[in-house]
Design an enzyme around this catalytic site. Sequence first.
Site, PDB file in Angstrom:
ATOM      1  CG  ASN A 150      -0.428   0.189   2.515  1.00 53.59           C
ATOM      2  OD1 ASN A 150       1.302  -0.603   2.505  1.00 53.59           O
ATOM      3  ND2 ASN A 150      -0.968   0.196   3.607  1.00 53.59           N
ATOM      4  CD  GLU A 247       4.945  -0.392  12.286  1.00 55.48           C
ATOM      5  OE1 GLU A 247       3.617  -0.901  13.023  1.00 55.48           O
ATOM      6  OE2 GLU A 247       5.643   0.123  12.966  1.00 55.48           O
ATOM      7  CB  CYS A 281      -2.070  -0.715   8.248  1.00 51.04           C
ATOM      8  SG  CYS A 281      -0.747   0.707   8.451  1.00 51.04           S
ATOM      9  CD  GLU A 459       8.463   0.700  10.497  1.00 49.93           C
ATOM     10  OE1 GLU A 459       7.563   0.772   9.521  1.00 49.93           O
ATOM     11  OE2 GLU A 459       9.340   0.123   9.965  1.00 49.93           O
TER      12      GLU A 459
HETATM   13  P1  NDP Z   1       1.229  -9.837   3.155  1.00 50.31           P
HETATM   14  O1  NDP Z   1       0.835 -10.414   4.840  1.00 50.31           O
HETATM   15  O2  NDP Z   1       0.280 -10.811   2.567  1.00 50.31           O
HETATM   16  O3  NDP Z   1       2.159  -9.286   2.940  1.00 50.31           O
HETATM   17  C1  NDP Z   1       3.224  -8.850   3.475  1.00 50.31           C
HETATM   18  C2  NDP Z   1       4.827  -8.643   3.207  1.00 50.31           C
HETATM   19  O4  NDP Z   1       5.190 -10.706   3.618  1.00 50.31           O
HETATM   20  C3  NDP Z   1       4.782  -9.435   1.395  1.00 50.31           C
HETATM   21  O5  NDP Z   1       5.782  -8.836   1.331  1.00 50.31           O
HETATM   22  C4  NDP Z   1       4.205 -10.307   1.271  1.00 50.31           C
HETATM   23  O6  NDP Z   1       5.074 -10.624   0.161  1.00 50.31           O
HETATM   24  C5  NDP Z   1       5.798 -10.959   2.153  1.00 50.31           C
HETATM   25  N1  NDP Z   1       5.305 -12.662   2.566  1.00 50.31           N
HETATM   26  C6  NDP Z   1       4.257 -13.180   2.467  1.00 50.31           C
HETATM   27  N2  NDP Z   1       4.367 -14.500   2.821  1.00 50.31           N
HETATM   28  C7  NDP Z   1       5.608 -14.124   3.338  1.00 50.31           C
HETATM   29  C8  NDP Z   1       5.870 -15.276   4.243  1.00 50.31           C
HETATM   30  N3  NDP Z   1       5.843 -16.397   4.988  1.00 50.31           N
HETATM   31  N4  NDP Z   1       7.350 -15.112   5.432  1.00 50.31           N
HETATM   32  C9  NDP Z   1       7.999 -13.578   4.698  1.00 50.31           C
HETATM   33  N5  NDP Z   1       7.293 -13.192   3.764  1.00 50.31           N
HETATM   34  C10 NDP Z   1       6.445 -12.708   3.374  1.00 50.31           C
HETATM   35  O7  NDP Z   1       0.782  -7.658   3.200  1.00 50.31           O
HETATM   36  P2  NDP Z   1      -0.335  -7.259   1.974  1.00 50.31           P
HETATM   37  O8  NDP Z   1       0.904  -7.264   1.156  1.00 50.31           O
HETATM   38  O9  NDP Z   1      -1.557  -8.116   1.400  1.00 50.31           O
HETATM   39  O10 NDP Z   1      -0.720  -5.729   3.484  1.00 50.31           O
HETATM   40  C11 NDP Z   1      -1.097  -5.744   3.276  1.00 50.31           C
HETATM   41  C12 NDP Z   1      -1.710  -5.447   4.841  1.00 50.31           C
HETATM   42  O11 NDP Z   1      -0.082  -5.373   5.147  1.00 50.31           O
HETATM   43  C13 NDP Z   1      -2.568  -5.137   5.341  1.00 50.31           C
HETATM   44  O12 NDP Z   1      -2.707  -6.245   6.837  1.00 50.31           O
HETATM   45  C14 NDP Z   1      -2.122  -3.506   6.817  1.00 50.31           C
HETATM   46  O13 NDP Z   1      -2.856  -3.408   7.794  1.00 50.31           O
HETATM   47  C15 NDP Z   1      -1.299  -4.499   6.643  1.00 50.31           C
HETATM   48  N6  NDP Z   1       0.005  -3.323   6.770  1.00 50.31           N
HETATM   49  C16 NDP Z   1       0.722  -2.725   7.980  1.00 50.31           C
HETATM   50  C17 NDP Z   1       1.509  -1.477   7.594  1.00 50.31           C
HETATM   51  C18 NDP Z   1       1.393  -1.046   9.460  1.00 50.31           C
HETATM   52  O14 NDP Z   1       2.212   0.192   9.123  1.00 50.31           O
HETATM   53  N7  NDP Z   1       1.405  -1.215  10.534  1.00 50.31           N
HETATM   54  C19 NDP Z   1       0.859  -0.280   7.063  1.00 50.31           C
HETATM   55  C20 NDP Z   1       0.795  -1.280   5.945  1.00 50.31           C
HETATM   56  C21 NDP Z   1       0.614  -1.831   5.680  1.00 50.31           C
HETATM   57  P3  NDP Z   1       3.904 -11.266  -1.599  1.00 50.31           P
HETATM   58  O15 NDP Z   1       3.198  -9.873  -1.421  1.00 50.31           O
HETATM   59  O16 NDP Z   1       5.023 -11.042  -2.723  1.00 50.31           O
HETATM   60  O17 NDP Z   1       3.490 -12.347  -0.749  1.00 50.31           O
END
Ligand code: NDP
Length: 485
Positions: A150, A247, A281, A459
Amino acid sequence: MSTQRLLWIDGRFVPAIGNKTFTTTNPATGEVLAEVAQAESADIDVAVAAAAKAQAQWKRVPGAARGRILHALSQKLREHRDELAELEMQDGGKPIAETPEADVDSGADCLEYFAGQATSIQGEYQEVDGGFFYTRPEPLGVVGAIGAWNYPLQIACWKTAPALAAGNAIVFKPSELTPLSALRFAELAKEAGVPDGLINIVPGFGDAGQALSNHPHIDKISLTGGAETGKKVMADAAGTLKEVSLELGGKSPLVVFDDADLDNAVSGAMMANFFTQGEICTNGTRVFVHESVREAFIEKLLARVEKLKLGNPADGDTDMGPMISPEHGKLVLEYIEAGKAGGAKCLTGGERVEIAGCENGVFIAPTVFDGCTDDMTIVREEIFGPVMSILSFTDEDEVIRRANDTEFGLAAAVFTRDLERAHRVIGEIEAGICWINHYNITPIEMPFGGIKGSGIGKENSRRALSYYSRLKSVFVAQGAIDAPY
Ligand code: NDP
């Protein structure tokens, strides 16, 4: 027009060892933007080795010199503001009205802030019985960072800036849905004077992220992502006992008391649900409104929500773009259907909207549900789309209890003119990031991070540096050892 993008390792573009690629598309149009090299475990090994080599030099560079380089990188972002804003709009479907400030400026601000902080990393000194001790904050080594889709550029900056300021190197895996801005960021970093190997960008899927979490030569993992991914990353990192910052997601409460400035509260609620089409998020998706002002709040809210313009994110007057992907759009629409089926009253939106010229994008009208109850799926689960749930309340203790009745603890807000109440309620709410009479403002000087199921660590702010360093205590004897032997 589609281009090819390679991995960025050791200061240059390289193909993936397995020669695999994947495509990244514009979510508004479905147009393929680039064919991107896909990092796998073997590529992560190469990137980590390059990072470790670069870090061995970087940790000896004085803080002021590290800061100058980070400052030069912040300037690069500012010089390339339009280009980066356009890239972020194309790859992430975010309105061009948002990306220059929310993505590029916020990333540059972060680099600038930590450029200054790099000079201020200090230990302590204290005289004690038999001598004195001092502490040395030292870099961790190689940081593995994993980003969500995002805010790809901002996440890259929020992790890279404190990591480098504290003397570490970084291997960053952006989400496979939005890999382009991080790759450009790394190129600009080289132009700004960041030594080769210090920033490595390894686009790929979950397995590449897992290779980082598992890696024996990575000293810390910092993830921005969903709660379930957070648990997996933490479990994987446990194998090598590395430090972890998470996060994660949220389902945050926004509480409007009967004495609130209602126009301001409506502004906050809109910022908390519809900015970046709801894909944030910290969003305050559980909007608790005091029963006595509920009708007035809703009237003001609907008048403004119905003016929001869905459209091609490339158009300057677009307020909300498409969902990041058709799959995610489907999920959000399923939540909306669950809300309707569960008995919530859909006051506006609640459907997909066709946008001429963007037929492949999933655009969802800003949606407001009233008559929600705490047990509904739309009230309990993170939707990550433009869906607001209004819940009514009559009593302060009641609203505190209900606001806290969630596994998450990312953010919260209170709207009231009563100062005592504002601080009292915020004091009771279980959330890491709180606002009084505002929402979703995240100055770089303020610590950012959730509690409970929303994460571990902070962060931004000076505190971020402590998550990218470890403390060594050194005792210095003054006098002979009084040995009992
Ligand atoms: P995901 O958890 O699906 O993915 C986050 C990242 O982790 C991606 O790069 C993903 O790769 C990678 N990933 C997936 N599986 C694994 C694994 N088993 N081990 C290590 N890395 C892995 O989240 P989204 O990208 O869909 O983002 C949305 C989510 O992020 C929401 O829940 C949102 O709330 C949260 N978020 C939190 C923020 C915060 O600061 N608290 C800010 C922004 C978002 P790939 O995409 O290639 O699958």
